[in-house]
Design a protein around this motif. Structure first.
Motif, PDB file in Angstrom:
ATOM      1  N   LEU A 161      56.586  50.586  39.232  1.00 46.34           N
ATOM      2  CA  LEU A 161      57.679  51.543  39.138  1.00 46.34           C
ATOM      3  C   LEU A 161      57.184  52.968  39.398  1.00 46.34           C
ATOM      4  O   LEU A 161      57.823  53.735  40.131  1.00 46.34           O
ATOM      5  CB  LEU A 161      58.321  51.441  37.749  1.00 46.34           C
ATOM      6  N   ALA A 162      56.051  53.314  38.815  1.00 51.60           N
ATOM      7  CA  ALA A 162      55.486  54.651  39.016  1.00 51.60           C
ATOM      8  C   ALA A 162      55.119  54.862  40.478  1.00 51.60           C
ATOM      9  O   ALA A 162      55.339  55.947  41.039  1.00 51.60           O
ATOM     10  CB  ALA A 162      54.268  54.849  38.125  1.00 51.60           C
ATOM     11  N   ALA A 218      58.279  55.382  42.532  1.00 50.87           N
ATOM     12  CA  ALA A 218      58.897  56.673  42.232  1.00 50.87           C
ATOM     13  C   ALA A 218      58.030  57.845  42.673  1.00 50.87           C
ATOM     14  O   ALA A 218      58.516  58.974  42.771  1.00 50.87           O
ATOM     15  CB  ALA A 218      59.187  56.777  40.734  1.00 50.87           C
ATOM     16  N   ARG A 233      63.153  63.236  38.281  1.00 52.37           N
ATOM     17  CA  ARG A 233      62.261  62.078  38.143  1.00 52.37           C
ATOM     18  C   ARG A 233      62.932  60.959  37.357  1.00 52.37           C
ATOM     19  O   ARG A 233      62.825  59.785  37.721  1.00 52.37           O
ATOM     20  CB  ARG A 233      60.963  62.507  37.450  1.00 52.37           C
ATOM     21  N   VAL A 290      63.719  57.159  38.779  1.00 53.52           N
ATOM     22  CA  VAL A 290      63.279  55.932  38.111  1.00 53.52           C
ATOM     23  C   VAL A 290      64.472  55.019  37.850  1.00 53.52           C
ATOM     24  O   VAL A 290      64.412  53.802  38.099  1.00 53.52           O
ATOM     25  CB  VAL A 290      62.550  56.263  36.793  1.00 53.52           C
ATOM     26  N   THR A 307      53.981  59.835  33.076  1.00 49.05           N
ATOM     27  CA  THR A 307      55.339  60.385  33.174  1.00 49.05           C
ATOM     28  C   THR A 307      56.356  59.270  33.288  1.00 49.05           C
ATOM     29  O   THR A 307      57.414  59.292  32.636  1.00 49.05           O
ATOM     30  CB  THR A 307      55.452  61.316  34.399  1.00 49.05           C
ATOM     31  N   CYS A 308      56.048  58.267  34.106  1.00 45.61           N
ATOM     32  CA  CYS A 308      56.951  57.129  34.276  1.00 45.61           C
ATOM     33  C   CYS A 308      57.131  56.377  32.960  1.00 45.61           C
ATOM     34  O   CYS A 308      58.243  55.971  32.616  1.00 45.61           O
ATOM     35  CB  CYS A 308      56.391  56.204  35.355  1.00 45.61           C
TER      36      CYS A 308
END
Length: 265
Positions: free
Chosen positions: A33-34, A37, A13, A17, A43-44
């Motif tokens: 971005l999340a 991805a 992950r 990213v 998490t991002c």
């Protein structure tokens, strides 16, 4: 650790990213971005904050929005890695395989000033050996290796070299002019390979293809050398196809990602 161990989802992950940040043509919000991805927002956020702490990413704050972009820290790492790459050993096996298929030696060359320097060679066994040993220096404009590199240099690097063109002594050497040489380089850029046919010396011919580094800058060239009477149309085609494949392998090992768009068949 065994080769069958499962990969780390967390590392995967984080790399995803980072790759998205580098490949994006614009700054990205955390939400965007999340989404790109395909990972949870929390998490991002954890990933980009870690990248920020390690100087791999930065954010620009506009009101309540944060726009993220990568830093040149990655470039610094890539540059240090490239410096460690030994071109004389970057594709030894593949050079040998091509030399065996062609029955002709394969070379790697780089530019040093206006000179082409041979840095690697996959030689053929036998009594007859070409005088193309690693360390040999030749005028860049008289060799296919040198011309393949020059054709892909940016103008500010090419222009000083055009003042140092040398006249070939081979029977097929054309009269050297800047205009004529520029026209030849334009043809090389279009077709993706360079040809030398008895220009530096009689009876010797060469086909060469450029390769590129992680900055997409031409880093050198790889070529097949043979007697002109043997490196005829069919053999030239076979050599060119093998060199294109070899160039892509070397470029990838140097970190290039778009070499296939430049080096064609």
């Amino acid at each position: 650790m065994g080769a069958d161990r499962l990969p780390s989802p967390a590392v995967a992950r984080a790399l995803t990213v980072l790759e998205i940040l580098v490949e994006s043509n614009e700054e990205l919000t955390l939400t965007a971005l999340a989404r790109k991805a395909g990972i949870p927002l929390a998490t991002c956020a954890s990933i980009v904050y870690t990248l920020e702490q390690r100087d791999y990413a930065m954010r620009r704050v506009v009101g309540r929005s944060h726009f993220w972009h990568p830093t040149l820290r990655l470039y610094s790492l890539a540059t240090r890695l490239i410096r460690k790459v030994d071109l004389s050993s970057v594709a030894v096996r593949e050079m040998r395989e091509l030399a065996d298929r062609m029955g002709m030696p394969v070379h790697i060359g780089v530019l040093t000033g206006a000179s082409l320097v041979y840095v690697a060679k996959a030689a053929m066994p036998g009594f007859i050996q070409f005088d193309t040993h690693p360390g040999k220096v030749a005028p860049f404009n008289l060799t296919a290796l040198g011309k393949a590199i020059a054709a892909f240099l940016p103008e500010d690097e090419l222009k000083p070299l055009l003042k140092q063109l040398e006249q070939g002594r081979g029977p097929k050497a054309p009269r050297v002019t800047v205009t004529g040489f520029r026209a030849e380089l334009a043809t090389i850029r279009k077709q993706g390979f360079a040809l030398e046919d008895q220009e530096e010396q009689a009876d010797i011919a060469c086909v060469a293809v450029p390769f590129f580094d992680a900055t997409e800058h031409v880093a050198g060239s790889v070529g097949v050398t043979g007697f002109a009477k043997e490196l005829t149309r069919n053999n030239r085609k076979q050599a060119r196809e093998g060199l294109v494949a070899l160039s892509r392998i070397i470029s990838e090992r140097l970190g290039a990602t778009d070499a296939a768009d430049v080096v064609g068949t």
